[in-house]
Design an enzyme around this catalytic site. Structure first.
Site, short mmCIF file in Angstrom:
data_model
loop_
_atom_site.label_atom_id
_atom_site.label_comp_id
_atom_site.label_asym_id
_atom_site.label_seq_id
_atom_site.Cartn_x
_atom_site.Cartn_y
_atom_site.Cartn_z
N GLY A 401 2.81 4.74 4.07
CA GLY A 401 1.81 5.68 3.64
C GLY A 401 1.35 6.26 4.67
O GLY A 401 0.90 7.64 4.65
N ARG A 429 3.20 6.04 -4.72
CA ARG A 429 1.92 5.92 -4.19
C ARG A 429 1.28 7.55 -4.40
O ARG A 429 1.95 8.34 -4.30
CB ARG A 429 1.66 5.64 -2.69
CG ARG A 429 2.25 4.03 -2.87
CD ARG A 429 2.27 3.57 -1.25
NE ARG A 429 0.77 3.58 -0.83
CZ ARG A 429 0.45 3.17 0.38
NH1 ARG A 429 1.25 2.81 1.21
NH2 ARG A 429 -0.71 3.19 0.74
N SER A 474 -11.29 6.85 3.07
CA SER A 474 -9.81 6.76 3.31
C SER A 474 -9.41 7.44 4.79
O SER A 474 -9.59 8.73 4.99
CB SER A 474 -8.51 7.42 2.34
OG SER A 474 -7.77 7.59 2.78
N GLN A 476 -6.83 7.64 6.23
CA GLN A 476 -5.72 8.42 6.34
C GLN A 476 -5.67 10.15 5.71
O GLN A 476 -5.45 10.78 6.33
CB GLN A 476 -4.40 8.05 5.23
CG GLN A 476 -4.01 6.71 5.83
CD GLN A 476 -2.89 6.03 5.00
OE1 GLN A 476 -2.88 6.21 3.79
NE2 GLN A 476 -2.18 4.84 5.29
N ASP A 622 -7.08 -3.64 4.84
CA ASP A 622 -5.88 -4.08 5.24
C ASP A 622 -5.66 -5.74 5.03
O ASP A 622 -4.60 -6.37 5.13
CB ASP A 622 -4.98 -3.82 6.07
CG ASP A 622 -4.56 -2.27 5.89
OD1 ASP A 622 -4.75 -1.83 5.03
OD2 ASP A 622 -4.56 -1.38 7.06
#
Ligand code: S3P
Length: 741
Positions: A401, A429, A474, A476, A622
């Site tokens: 991802g 996702r 997030s 990301q 995580d």
């Protein structure tokens, strides 16, 4: 296989003879009849006991054949037509198939001879050649675990295809189907071109006046490379002629690449040479790994098809000093920024896991020369902000991802179109979290339904900077927008609802790019440049977590994890374990390449359940699969909330952990945004990882406190983040075995 009656094999060379021998061994049909032009071949096959009857002409056996019988034509490609002609009078119910290496020409021959394409003629090609030939070379195991490609036509009767498939499966082959045209293009590149080159190279060297010396002193390279040039000459002449167009295309492409290599040598262009050799070495190493798992099998395309099972014996403790591999997030970013920088970036401690390698491959596909990885060392020859080139096909992100989301930001700023694809898990996702703000910046992005991959990013008409507030915490998404911001007109501002990992910001600064932070807002202005630098990647705290939790739950444990990244945006796991009562200490704190690191020692101490503070959730996002195992081993209840993001990781990690914990006797209650775990005695049992690396590793360490064996299914993806997990776990004291099913 009751349906398979007689099998007639026309042509008793390696391919035909081996099928006869294999059918005999498998007792897969009632009678095997061999047809060979030469009487000696017939006698030899009879002597070898691989056929029941031998004939020198097919015509004499035709009248005795009918339903349930199969004729397999195994003669050189250009002789196939003669046999087809002889089969024109065959009974209609007879199923005919062939093994020629080119399918388009056989299709044509059939239509020319019959005047139409018969419903019982199923074209096929076993991918199981060898440089050996002749009936003496017959091998009853030749087809075991090898592929047979069938290229059925619209005219074919399904029952005829099924009978041919069943025949091949009975001798251990894996049958797959493709169109005639696809088959011939794929084989031209993967088989016919290498043979053409090998024959031509040996021919070139053999013509040299010194050829005796060349052959005498030829080192392993010559031997390895030219083995296939001793294959059957007639057969290969025929294949080249039969697949003329596709082979010519493959030769032309190869010739132009060889000329480019020649130019690079002529101009002493070391970077270009490093590019070719590193790309090729990486591709070949990957192929070798695939072959090791199963020659020519489906695992080459889909590692998920193979169930890697971890079997873990209960009890024990963990001991020792462990260095886990490099940080995954930082590894991704080192390739991305190194590629966009001017100059050469040297990376140490790069994670050689599948996810970071997917990023590395994507940049190679966009023309960046990257050397390595070699024991964690990678050299990236940056191409500058505008230097990426259009990839020739979709960029495959595997399970990662992070690769897909961060790359989409960079790609939105390019002048070429691109497509990002992924494996089954990644394809489920959510990508609208990056696609929507990128669209606000002016990017044109298409996704599959509900914002799922693949992502198609249209050629950029120029991005404009935006001021964006993230709807979820997030890193990301934040990183994606900052990377897009490098290419957008003006100042891009991103505000986050809670602090998330800041590796992108730190590394941009390390590459000399100005990034501003103002409370929860990060911003940068386009138009700058990145300058290459050296990067030392700390050990990944997310991987270290499995050993930290292992030591925290298993009485008698004492482990030290060295050189672990302890960036303040990543230390949720340390804070949470300490709140639960873990005996965890940090020492040797220092800074490497803009990131703080330390050695972390964990000694066993009894844990207690806690309410996990919500602000710790993004800082340890995580680490929850492992932390929930700690919760299962703690006294009382542990309450996790504010963690809805866990539902959209590699799998729904709340549900996956709840399922596994319940299977191991632990009481859990799930919520939309979290889970409540009541500590207790873990039992043995079988749990599903749902192909999620962190779920797999979490249940592995759970065995330390279980009272029975734990088996964890579908663990292949552990290689995405922690390729040597099993080895380190065994060394630390976990009784772990890998099995395949
Ligand atoms: C990552 C950010 C986190 C994390 C992932 C890596 C990164 O994802 O779960 O493993 O490298 O930026 P989100 O941004 O979706 O929280």
């Amino acid at each position: 296989m009751s349906e398979l009656n007689k099998v007639v094999i026309v042509g008793l060379g390696l391919i035909g003879g081996s099928l006869a021998a294999a059918l005999r061994k498998a007792r897969a049909c009632k009678e095997i009849i061999g047809i060979a032009r030469r009487a000696e071949t017939c006698q030899q096959a009879m002597r070898m006991g691989i056929i029941d009857q031998a004939h020198t002409d097919i015509a004499s056996v035709l009248p005795s054949l009918g339903k349930g019988d199969v004729v397999f034509i195994a003669v050189p490609t250009l002789s196939v037509r003669k046999i087809i002609s002889a089969l024109k009078n065959a009974p209609k119910e007879l199923v005919i198939t062939d093994g020629a290496s080119v399918k388009g020409s056989v299709y044509q021959d059939v239509v020319t001879e019959f005047g139409y394409f018969p419903e019982n003629f199923v074209l096929g090609h076993p991918i199981a050649g060898s440089e050996k030939s002749g009936v003496e070379a017959s091998n009853e195991d030749l087809y075991v675990d090898h592929r047979v490609i069938l290229t059925p036509c619209s005219e074919n009767r399904p029952a005829a295809i099924a009978l041919v498939s069943a025949m091949w499966q009975s001798v251990g082959a894996e049958v797959l189907e493709m169109s005639v045209a696809d088959h011939d293009t794929v084989l031209a590149a993967t088989s016919h071109l290498p043979h053409a080159i090998a024959f031509s190279l040996v021919d070139t060297l053999a013509h040299d006046s010194n050829n005796e010396n060349i052959f005498r002193y030829a080192a392993g390279g010559f031997r390895d490379f030219t083995r296939i040039a001793s294959s059957d000459a007639t057969m290969w002449r025929d294949i080249m002629l039969a697949n003329r167009e596709s082979v010519l295309e493959a030769i032309d492409l190869f010739s132009s690449n060889l000329n480019r290599l020649r130019d690079a040598i002529a101009h002493s262009d070391a970077t270009a040479l490093a590019g070719v050799f590193n790309r090729a070495k990486f591709a070949r190493d990957r192929f070798t790994k695939m072959l090791e798992s199963r020659a020519y099998s489906s695992s080459m395309q889909n590692t998920e098809s193979k169930n890697v099972v971890y079997t873990v014996q209960p009890g024990g403790s963990v001991q020792g000093t462990i260095r886990v591999p490099g940080d995954k997030s930082i590894s991704h970013r080192s390739i991305m920024l190194g590629s966009l920088a001017e100059g050469t970036t040297r990376v140490k401690g790069f994670l050689e896991g599948e996810d970071a390698l997917a990023t590395l491959q994507a940049f190679r596909d966009m023309g960046v020369v990257i050397e390595g990885p070699d024991e964690g060392n990678v050299t990236v020859h940056g191409v500058g902000m505008q230097g990426l080139q259009a990839p020739s096909g979709p960029l495959y992100m595997g399970n990662s991802g992070t690769s897909m989301r961060l790359l989409s930001g960079i790609l939105a700023g390019q002048q070429f179109e691109s497509e990002l694809t992924g494996d089954v898990s990644l394809s489920k996702r959510p990508m609208n979290r990056v696609a929507n703000p990128l669209r606000e910046m002016g990017a044109q992005i298409d996704t599959a339904e509900e914002g799922r991959p693949p992502l198609r990013i249209k050629a950029g008409g120029g991005l404009k900077a935006i001021d964006y507030t993230l709807p979820m915490a997030s890193a990301q998404v934040k990183s994606c927008l900052l990377l897009a911001g490098l290419f957008a007109d003006g100042e891009t501002r991103v505000t986050e609802p809670a602090p998330t990992r800041d590796h992108t910001e730190r590394m941009l600064q390390g590459f000399g790019y100005q990034v501003n932070r103002n409370g929860s807002q990060v911003s940068l202005t386009s138009g700058g440049k990145l300058f290459a630098c050296d990067i030392e990647i700390p050990a990944d705290i997310s991987s270290a977590t499995f050993f930290m939790v292992a030591a925290a739950i298993a009485p008698g444990s004492d482990v030290t994890l060295t050189h672990v990244g302890i960036n303040p945006t990543r230390i949720g796991v340390i804070n949470i374990l300490q709140l639960m009562g873990s005996n965890l200490t940090l020492s040797n704190k220092r800074e490497v390449g803009g990131e703080p690191v330390a050695d972390i020692r964990v000694q066993y101490a009894p844990l207690k359940g806690i309410k996990i503070p919500e602000e710790q959730v993004p800082l340890g996002i995580d680490e929850f699969p492992a932390l929930l195992i700690a919760a299962a081993c703690a006294e009382g209840k542990t309450v996790l909330s504010g963690a809805e993001e866990l539902r959209v990781k590699e799998t729904d990690r709340i549900q996956a952990m709840a399922d596994g914990l319940v299977a191991l006797g632990i009481a859990c209650e799930t919520r939309a945004d979290g889970i409540i775990v009541t500590g207790g005695q873990l039992t043995g049992g079988s749990v599903e990882s749902f192909h999620d690396h962190r779920i797999a590793m979490a249940f592995t360490i759970a065995a330390l406190r279980a009272n029975g064996t734990i088996t964890v299914n579908n663990c292949a993806n552990v290689a995405t983040s922690f390729p040597n997990f099993v080895e380190l776990a065994q060394k630390a004291g976990i009784s772990l075995e890998i099995n395949y099913s």
